[in-house]
Design an enzyme around this catalytic site. Structure first.
Site, PDB file in Angstrom:
ATOM      1  N   ASP A 193       0.817  -1.209   0.000  1.00  0.00           N
ATOM      2  CA  ASP A 193       0.000   0.000   0.000  1.00  0.00           C
ATOM      3  C   ASP A 193       0.851   1.260   0.000  1.00  0.00           C
ATOM      4  O   ASP A 193       0.355   2.348  -0.329  1.00  0.00           O
ATOM      5  CB  ASP A 193      -0.922  -0.009   1.228  1.00  0.00           C
ATOM      6  CG  ASP A 193      -1.957   1.096   1.180  1.00  0.00           C
ATOM      7  OD1 ASP A 193      -2.638   1.219   0.142  1.00  0.00           O
ATOM      8  OD2 ASP A 193      -2.086   1.839   2.173  1.00  0.00           O
ATOM      9  N   ARG A 194       2.128   1.163   0.383  1.00  0.00           N
ATOM     10  CA  ARG A 194       2.998   2.330   0.416  1.00  0.00           C
ATOM     11  C   ARG A 194       3.444   2.759  -0.979  1.00  0.00           C
ATOM     12  O   ARG A 194       3.911   3.889  -1.161  1.00  0.00           O
ATOM     13  CB  ARG A 194       4.233   2.058   1.278  1.00  0.00           C
ATOM     14  CG  ARG A 194       3.936   2.076   2.762  1.00  0.00           C
ATOM     15  CD  ARG A 194       3.587   3.462   3.235  1.00  0.00           C
ATOM     16  NE  ARG A 194       3.141   3.461   4.618  1.00  0.00           N
ATOM     17  CZ  ARG A 194       2.673   4.518   5.242  1.00  0.00           C
ATOM     18  NH1 ARG A 194       2.559   5.662   4.594  1.00  0.00           N
ATOM     19  NH2 ARG A 194       2.293   4.440   6.498  1.00  0.00           N
ATOM     20  N   MET A 274      -7.954   5.663   3.022  1.00  0.00           N
ATOM     21  CA  MET A 274      -8.077   6.869   2.203  1.00  0.00           C
ATOM     22  C   MET A 274      -6.833   7.152   1.362  1.00  0.00           C
ATOM     23  O   MET A 274      -6.820   8.105   0.589  1.00  0.00           O
ATOM     24  CB  MET A 274      -8.348   8.077   3.109  1.00  0.00           C
ATOM     25  CG  MET A 274      -9.670   8.027   3.841  1.00  0.00           C
ATOM     26  SD  MET A 274     -11.091   8.018   2.713  1.00  0.00           S
ATOM     27  CE  MET A 274     -10.877   9.596   1.894  1.00  0.00           C
ATOM     28  N   ARG A 275      -5.789   6.328   1.505  1.00  0.00           N
ATOM     29  CA  ARG A 275      -4.564   6.609   0.758  1.00  0.00           C
ATOM     30  C   ARG A 275      -4.807   6.536  -0.743  1.00  0.00           C
ATOM     31  O   ARG A 275      -4.225   7.315  -1.516  1.00  0.00           O
ATOM     32  CB  ARG A 275      -3.451   5.650   1.169  1.00  0.00           C
ATOM     33  CG  ARG A 275      -2.121   5.952   0.480  1.00  0.00           C
ATOM     34  CD  ARG A 275      -0.974   5.118   1.005  1.00  0.00           C
ATOM     35  NE  ARG A 275      -0.559   5.566   2.324  1.00  0.00           N
ATOM     36  CZ  ARG A 275      -0.641   4.840   3.418  1.00  0.00           C
ATOM     37  NH1 ARG A 275      -1.143   3.622   3.356  1.00  0.00           N
ATOM     38  NH2 ARG A 275      -0.236   5.307   4.571  1.00  0.00           N
ATOM     39  N   ALA A 276      -5.671   5.634  -1.181  1.00  0.00           N
ATOM     40  CA  ALA A 276      -5.942   5.500  -2.612  1.00  0.00           C
ATOM     41  C   ALA A 276      -6.537   6.783  -3.185  1.00  0.00           C
ATOM     42  O   ALA A 276      -6.172   7.212  -4.294  1.00  0.00           O
ATOM     43  CB  ALA A 276      -6.889   4.326  -2.862  1.00  0.00           C
TER      44      ALA A 276
END
Length: 683
Positions: A193-194, A274-276
């Site tokens: 995800d990073r 919410m990173r996406a």
């Protein structure tokens, strides 16, 4: 200094080049993960990117690349006054898979810290990569403790080094770029995800493009400087375009209608967190700046989704990354508001596209059609027929009575199978082992460089010698012979070798579906515990190594799904093949301990004139080798012969039924197997 292959000379791979260029325009996008088969120039393209990045202004003499305009107030080389500024090329720092923790984060001289109270810090790769690129080839093979440090630095923009109360902090903001071959295993979800964007690459299947790749590569190897000179004009033009896009980036408007499309897309594809949304917004903005526009369009959002979302949709290691493009288009159209007409796209990859071999060669992100909306759980085999009923007449069969592959049953959560004793293998989460990280259990003299100081043991070793060493002040007089290394205990990953009976006695469709479901469940457990896995199958007249030991658990699941059944039961051949595999693996990776999981009903009807005796002797060879083993008993029907239990006794292991595999009773089965083996040896 060696000449790097020019970025503009890379043939095809449009998605990869675009993702790298967008990160060059806006490093806040968050980096790129490049997934693909071996030999597709993944590393070549990444290394070529560094030559395109603008120069970086740094404080003169600062080992941590502080920005003269806003130096880090906590920099270990600070405080920075008016020491002047230097300009240097942006760095690309490579992190080797086998690097030590000190090589990554830096090291403290503990001897000086104890004796003189001086923080003597040697910067690591994170410091060198600050304001540049940190590149990890084969990132999926990186050790867990290194991944933990990468996650911390990526989240906080800083690296902290702690050694027995001595602490050093420095800024560490970098563009993270990783390449990997999915056949060798997947990434931990936290690190996956990073990465802001992900790209799938594959070799072109167009003969003309493959010819151009070979032609350019041979020309480069014959005369690297001359080849680079022929592409210098295109490189300079692309470098100027990156600078222009960076200058335009702050002026790009991200309207509410576009933000609604981004949020609706992330919600429709059920991505976590919410990173996406944030990455998509930054990517769409960078796309607009790259195209020379000051407004983001729906097409920018679409392209950003194809780059930022596929790796965030995985629900388990057996899900293939990808996007349902029809669903994406439907979502964007539904939430489309008033927006300006799209300007003609000047081309995402800049100069060099029109040269020989430019263009595609990479399949679309979503494949040829929409991906099925599943939760990653294979379809369960039909269960309406009696378990021991004969196959229907119309059941598909191959040569020698071979039946077509059966779908695996639904996987379930299993209890931990662990190898007894204390190992020293690769870091993981299965069996007890001496590791670099974990709880401290003792102290010893260091062999080589000291990495983990045992403070109290060091003080105790130095204390008796203080008078003889002429101690007069408050400081402790410490010599190198006094230093003690902490001995720590954690968990290791193991080699889990599955030996699966695919003979006719296992071919009832309901039973084989349940067997595959059980093995699939154990594979999921192996993925979570960072194990290597291998798969041996036996049927007919011989055994086959269906999958050599690998970290790619999803590859094992794919081979299992395709496994046909039928024929006789050469159990001895399966066990002997497994022993050969383990013997080779002990030479390749002697510190990784094996766990043998035999999935069978225990019957032996092939492999020689006395199949039962041969199987028993083969099992006793494993017991003599000290291999920890578990037999998953798949026997079914009203009459049970208990053959799997006898096989487990010969192996020195334990038998467990498919039903017991789900129950709490499985906890400690391998420990019980070790006790049984110890009792037998004592007798």
């Amino acid at each position: 200094m060696s000449t790097r292959y020019p970025f503009t000379a890379v043939v095809g791979m449009d998605d990869l080049r675009l993702a790298l260029l967008l990160n060059a325009v806006s490093p806040a996008v968050g980096g790129v993960l490049v997934r693909g088969e071996k030999g597709t120039a993944k590393s070549t393209a990444v290394r070529a990117l560094a030559e395109l990045l603008p120069q970086v202004a740094v404080v003169a003499g600062c080992r941590f690349s502080c920005d003269p305009a806003s130096p880090d107030p906590g920099c270990p080389d600070g405080p920075h006054g008016d020491g002047g500024a230097d300009a240097r090329p942006a760095r690309m720092v490579e992190l080797p898979v086998g690097a030590s923790e000190d090589r990554l984060v830096g090291s403290l001289d503990i001897e000086k810290a104890l004796a003189d109270g001086v923080k003597a810090f040697e910067p690591g790769l994170l410091a060198a990569a600050h304001r540049g690129i940190l590149y990890v080839d084969e990132v999926n093979l990186l050790s867990d403790h290194l991944i933990d440090h990468l996650l911390d630095a990526a989240a906080m923009g800083a690296s902290h080094v702690e050694r027995e109360g001595v602490s050093v902090r420095h800024a560490a903001r970098f563009l993270l770029v990783g390449t990997m071959n999915p056949e060798e295993g997947e990434l931990r979800p936290q690190l996956l995800d990073r990465f802001g964007l992900t790209v799938e690459v594959a070799a072109s299947r167009v003969p003309e493009e493959r010819v151009e790749v070979v032609r350019r590569r041979l020309a480069f190897e014959d005369d690297p400087a001359g080849f680079a000179g022929r592409w210098a004009g295109e490189e300079a033009a692309l470098r100027e375009r990156i600078v222009a896009a960076r200058e335009l980036l702050p002026k790009v408007a991200l309207g509410d209608a576009v933000l609604l499309q981004i949020a609706a897309t992330c919600a429709a594809f059920e991505v976590d967190g919410m990173r996406a949304d944030i990455v998509m917004a930054r990517t769409a903005t960078a796309l607009a700046a790259w195209a020379g526009r000051e407004e983001v369009t729906s097409e920018d959002v679409r392209r950003a989704a194809l780059l930022a979302l596929p790796h965030r949709r995985r629900r388990n290691p057996f899900d293939a990354p990808g996007m349902d493009e029809d669903k994406l288009d439907e979502t964007l159209e539904r939430f489309k508001g008033d927006e300006p007409e799209d300007d003609p796209d000047p081309g995402p990859d800049g100069p060099g596209d029109g040269g020989p071999g430019g263009g595609g060669g990479v399949p679309p992100q979503g494949g040829e059609g929409p991906a099925p909306e599943t939760d990653g759980v294979p379809e369960q085999a039909p269960a309406q027929a009696p378990e021991h009923a004969p196959e229907p007449e119309h059941a598909p069969r191959g040569a020698a009575g071979e039946r077509a592959a059966v779908k695996a049953g639904e996987p379930f959560r299993t209890k931990t199978l662990s190898v007894p004793g204390l190992g020293e293998g690769a870091a993981g989460r299965r069996s007890r082992a001496r590791t670099q990280n974990g709880r401290t259990t003792g102290a010893t003299r260091p062999r080589g460089t000291l990495t983990k100081l045992h403070l109290s043991a060091t003080v105790r070793a130095a204390a008796p010698h203080q008078r003889a060493r002429g101690r007069s002040g408050a400081g402790l007089v410490v010599r190198r012979d006094d230093l003690r290394q902490a001995v720590r205990e954690g968990r290791e990953g193991n080699l889990v070798l599955f030996v699966v009976d695919a003979s006719g006695s296992m071919a009832a469709r309901r039973r084989m579906g349940a067997v595959k479901g059980a093995v699939l469940s154990l594979l999921l457990d192996a993925y979570q515990r960072r194990d290597k896995v291998g798969l041996v199958t036996f049927r007919g007249r011989a055994a086959e190594l269906a999958l050599p030991p690998t970290s790619s658990v999803d590859a094992a699941a794919a081979r299992l799904e395709e496994l046909p059944t039928g024929g006789r039961t050469p159990l001895s051949a399966g066990l002997l093949k497994a022993r050969d595999v383990l013997r080779v693996e002990r030479l390749r990776d002697p510190s990784r301990r094996p766990l043998l999981v035999v999935v069978t009903d225990g019957r032996a009807t092939g492999g020689g004139p006395d199949p039962v005796g041969l199987a028993s002797r083969a099992a006793r060879l494993h017991a003599a080798d000290g291999t920890a083993s578990v037999v998953v008993d798949c026997e079914a029907g009203p009459v049970r012969l208990g053959l799997a239990g006898g096989l487990a006794r010969d192996l020195g292991g334990t038998a467990v039924t498919l039903d017991e595999l789900r129950a709490d009773a499985i906890a400690g089965l391998v420990r019980e197997a070790q006790v049984n083996r110890s009792v037998r040896r004592a007798a």
